[in-house]
Write a protein that holds these residues in place. Sequence first.
Motif, PDB file in Angstrom:
ATOM      1  N   ARG A  74      -6.528  -6.513  -7.133  1.00  0.00           N
ATOM      2  CA  ARG A  74      -6.914  -8.029  -6.045  1.00  0.00           C
ATOM      3  C   ARG A  74      -8.269  -7.680  -5.791  1.00  0.00           C
ATOM      4  N   THR A  75      -9.026  -9.211  -5.963  1.00  0.00           N
ATOM      5  CA  THR A  75     -10.283  -9.465  -5.291  1.00  0.00           C
ATOM      6  C   THR A  75      -9.992  -9.945  -4.460  1.00  0.00           C
ATOM      7  N   THR A  76     -11.050 -10.305  -4.093  1.00  0.00           N
ATOM      8  CA  THR A  76     -11.592 -11.264  -2.800  1.00  0.00           C
ATOM      9  C   THR A  76     -10.592 -13.181  -2.982  1.00  0.00           C
ATOM     10  N   ARG A  77     -10.909 -13.477  -4.637  1.00  0.00           N
ATOM     11  CA  ARG A  77     -10.457 -14.933  -5.131  1.00  0.00           C
ATOM     12  C   ARG A  77      -9.293 -14.998  -5.865  1.00  0.00           C
ATOM     13  N   SER A  78      -8.584 -13.843  -5.771  1.00  0.00           N
ATOM     14  CA  SER A  78      -7.250 -13.346  -6.882  1.00  0.00           C
ATOM     15  C   SER A  78      -6.483 -12.234  -6.656  1.00  0.00           C
ATOM     16  N   LEU A  79      -5.354 -12.326  -7.464  1.00  0.00           N
ATOM     17  CA  LEU A  79      -4.406 -11.074  -6.543  1.00  0.00           C
ATOM     18  C   LEU A  79      -2.915 -10.973  -8.768  1.00  0.00           C
ATOM     19  N   HIS A  80      -3.270 -10.262  -9.334  1.00  0.00           N
ATOM     20  CA  HIS A  80      -3.004 -10.207 -10.187  1.00  0.00           C
ATOM     21  C   HIS A  80      -1.988  -8.946 -10.902  1.00  0.00           C
ATOM     22  N   LEU A  81      -1.277  -8.919 -11.082  1.00  0.00           N
ATOM     23  CA  LEU A  81      -0.308  -7.422 -11.618  1.00  0.00           C
ATOM     24  C   LEU A  81      -1.207  -6.586 -12.821  1.00  0.00           C
ATOM     25  N   THR A  82      -0.950  -5.329 -12.900  1.00  0.00           N
ATOM     26  CA  THR A  82      -1.270  -4.498 -14.054  1.00  0.00           C
ATOM     27  C   THR A  82      -0.584  -4.164 -14.333  1.00  0.00           C
ATOM     28  N   GLU A  83      -0.931  -3.627 -15.765  1.00  0.00           N
ATOM     29  CA  GLU A  83      -0.101  -3.372 -16.453  1.00  0.00           C
ATOM     30  C   GLU A  83       1.143  -2.783 -16.302  1.00  0.00           C
ATOM     31  N   ALA A  84       0.725  -1.501 -15.328  1.00  0.00           N
ATOM     32  CA  ALA A  84       1.951  -0.208 -14.677  1.00  0.00           C
ATOM     33  C   ALA A  84       3.105  -1.737 -13.627  1.00  0.00           C
ATOM     34  N   GLY A  85       2.500  -2.733 -13.284  1.00  0.00           N
ATOM     35  CA  GLY A  85       3.173  -3.739 -11.840  1.00  0.00           C
ATOM     36  C   GLY A  85       3.693  -4.494 -13.232  1.00  0.00           C
ATOM     37  N   GLN A  86       3.443  -5.181 -14.141  1.00  0.00           N
ATOM     38  CA  GLN A  86       4.024  -5.916 -14.345  1.00  0.00           C
ATOM     39  C   GLN A  86       6.081  -5.369 -15.227  1.00  0.00           C
ATOM     40  N   ARG A  87       5.510  -3.673 -15.482  1.00  0.00           N
ATOM     41  CA  ARG A  87       6.713  -3.001 -16.182  1.00  0.00           C
ATOM     42  C   ARG A  87       8.045  -2.913 -14.565  1.00  0.00           C
ATOM     43  N   TYR A  88       7.089  -2.534 -13.711  1.00  0.00           N
ATOM     44  CA  TYR A  88       7.777  -2.464 -12.270  1.00  0.00           C
ATOM     45  C   TYR A  88       7.897  -3.447 -11.707  1.00  0.00           C
ATOM     46  N   LEU A  89       7.807  -5.071 -12.067  1.00  0.00           N
ATOM     47  CA  LEU A  89       8.364  -5.927 -11.507  1.00  0.00           C
ATOM     48  C   LEU A  89      10.152  -6.315 -12.160  1.00  0.00           C
ATOM     49  N   GLU A  90       9.105  -6.174 -13.636  1.00  0.00           N
ATOM     50  CA  GLU A  90      10.987  -6.157 -14.725  1.00  0.00           C
ATOM     51  C   GLU A  90      11.983  -5.573 -14.040  1.00  0.00           C
ATOM     52  N   ASP A  91      11.941  -4.459 -13.111  1.00  0.00           N
ATOM     53  CA  ASP A  91      12.632  -3.736 -13.428  1.00  0.00           C
ATOM     54  C   ASP A  91      12.811  -3.747 -11.761  1.00  0.00           C
TER      55      ASP A  91
ATOM     56  N   ALA B 128       1.000  -0.847  -0.185  1.00  0.00           N
ATOM     57  CA  ALA B 128       0.168  -0.331   0.090  1.00  0.00           C
ATOM     58  C   ALA B 128       1.190   0.969   0.062  1.00  0.00           C
ATOM     59  N   ALA B 129       2.050   1.265   0.529  1.00  0.00           N
ATOM     60  CA  ALA B 129       2.844   2.643   1.052  1.00  0.00           C
ATOM     61  C   ALA B 129       3.215   2.607  -0.321  1.00  0.00           C
ATOM     62  N   MET B 130       4.242   1.802  -1.256  1.00  0.00           N
ATOM     63  CA  MET B 130       4.543   1.872  -2.373  1.00  0.00           C
ATOM     64  C   MET B 130       3.995   1.773  -3.254  1.00  0.00           C
ATOM     65  N   GLU B 131       2.535   1.667  -3.556  1.00  0.00           N
ATOM     66  CA  GLU B 131       1.482   2.286  -4.611  1.00  0.00           C
ATOM     67  C   GLU B 131       1.263   3.704  -3.916  1.00  0.00           C
ATOM     68  N   GLN B 132       0.971   3.898  -2.860  1.00  0.00           N
ATOM     69  CA  GLN B 132       0.558   5.242  -2.676  1.00  0.00           C
ATOM     70  C   GLN B 132       2.019   6.675  -2.949  1.00  0.00           C
ATOM     71  N   ARG B 133       2.945   6.001  -3.132  1.00  0.00           N
ATOM     72  CA  ARG B 133       4.233   6.808  -3.116  1.00  0.00           C
ATOM     73  C   ARG B 133       4.358   6.609  -5.108  1.00  0.00           C
ATOM     74  N   ILE B 134       4.661   5.644  -5.464  1.00  0.00           N
ATOM     75  CA  ILE B 134       4.543   5.590  -7.201  1.00  0.00           C
ATOM     76  C   ILE B 134       3.157   6.779  -7.036  1.00  0.00           C
ATOM     77  N   GLY B 135       2.145   6.380  -6.337  1.00  0.00           N
ATOM     78  CA  GLY B 135       0.796   7.010  -7.475  1.00  0.00           C
ATOM     79  C   GLY B 135      -0.267   6.518  -8.867  1.00  0.00           C
ATOM     80  N   THR B 136       0.140   5.313  -8.588  1.00  0.00           N
ATOM     81  CA  THR B 136      -0.287   4.060  -9.549  1.00  0.00           C
ATOM     82  C   THR B 136      -0.350   2.759  -8.699  1.00  0.00           C
ATOM     83  N   GLN B 137      -2.060   2.577  -9.428  1.00  0.00           N
ATOM     84  CA  GLN B 137      -2.227   0.779  -8.834  1.00  0.00           C
ATOM     85  C   GLN B 137      -0.916  -0.650  -9.575  1.00  0.00           C
ATOM     86  N   LEU B 138       0.386  -1.151  -8.606  1.00  0.00           N
ATOM     87  CA  LEU B 138       0.335  -1.819  -9.204  1.00  0.00           C
ATOM     88  C   LEU B 138       0.105  -3.471  -9.562  1.00  0.00           C
ATOM     89  N   LEU B 139      -0.836  -4.310  -8.263  1.00  0.00           N
ATOM     90  CA  LEU B 139      -1.810  -5.125  -7.895  1.00  0.00           C
ATOM     91  C   LEU B 139      -2.653  -5.110  -8.287  1.00  0.00           C
TER      92      LEU B 139
END
Length: 306
Positions: free
Chosen positions: A51-68, A38-49
């Motif tokens: 989330r639903t009650t059953r699953s979690l997946h990367l957003t497009e920004a999250g996928q790029r950030y994961l590679e970095d 939560a702190a990371m997403e707030q600092r960056i200013g975009t959603q990275l993950l």
Amino acid sequence: MDRFHEMQVFLAVAEEEGFAAAARRLKTSPPSVTRAIAAMEQRIGTQLLARTTRSLHLTEAGQRYLEDCRRILAELDEAEEAAAGSYSIPCGHLTVTAPVLFGELYVAPVLGEYLDRFPLVNINALLVDRVVNMVDEGVDVAVRIGHLHEPGQQAIKVGEVRQVVCAAPGYLDLRGRPLRPEHLREAKIVTSSSSQLVSEWRFVDGDQPLTVSIEPRLVVTANTAAINLARLGWGVTRVLSYQVAAAVAAGELEIILEDFEPVPLPIQVVFQRTGRVPAKVHTFVDFLNRRLGQDAALNPAMRQRS
């Protein structure tokens, strides 16, 4: 929380696909993982993950950030290891993987010799009959049988093995020696379920491929069991040549249909080559290359000289 630690938390959540699993991997609590993301997403200013009650997946920004994150953390590890001298002195933890029987027969003895030579290295040997993902499972060096390596990996051929059909001489004296692969349909076949060729055995007839459908009378879960049954004279099996080299040399098994064998499979030592190679990796690769390259069972040229 520093940014490098946040990146490690994010990487764990993305790879484990969950907060609880990431917490177990990092040996921390799920709420602390949640707060870090939560702190990371707030600092960056975009959603990275997402989330639903059953699953979690990367957003497009999250996928790029994961590679970095992976790149930055790898560079940090490299810098720390370089500062510690691991690129000049073999030291630290080395993870090695190989097929079970090959590892037991050929790799395990080399591990002991290597550890005696380099006392600052510890080794974890993962001997399994599956293709291990080297990045996901943190493997430094893999021994592969066949053309099994990915982009970014370097493979060094250290030998080759044949796919051989064999049986006990007593069985062949009693039942006759097959002259062509098709004659195997009349034989008692024992095979291992770990083999990819349970129902179809591939050969070559001259320069033409030849496939024979096989109906095994007995399927076991391990190659050693199939080999032992063949040694006892129960029937015919097909394995890799190194697995029966000792039994063939002792006269307990006889290889048949050699003129129809397919092209031998390479034995390769594989390691990551995305940057500087740590001393523990390149010294172990060199050590394994020399030892396996001198084994006559794995190198036809050695057999001819002997």
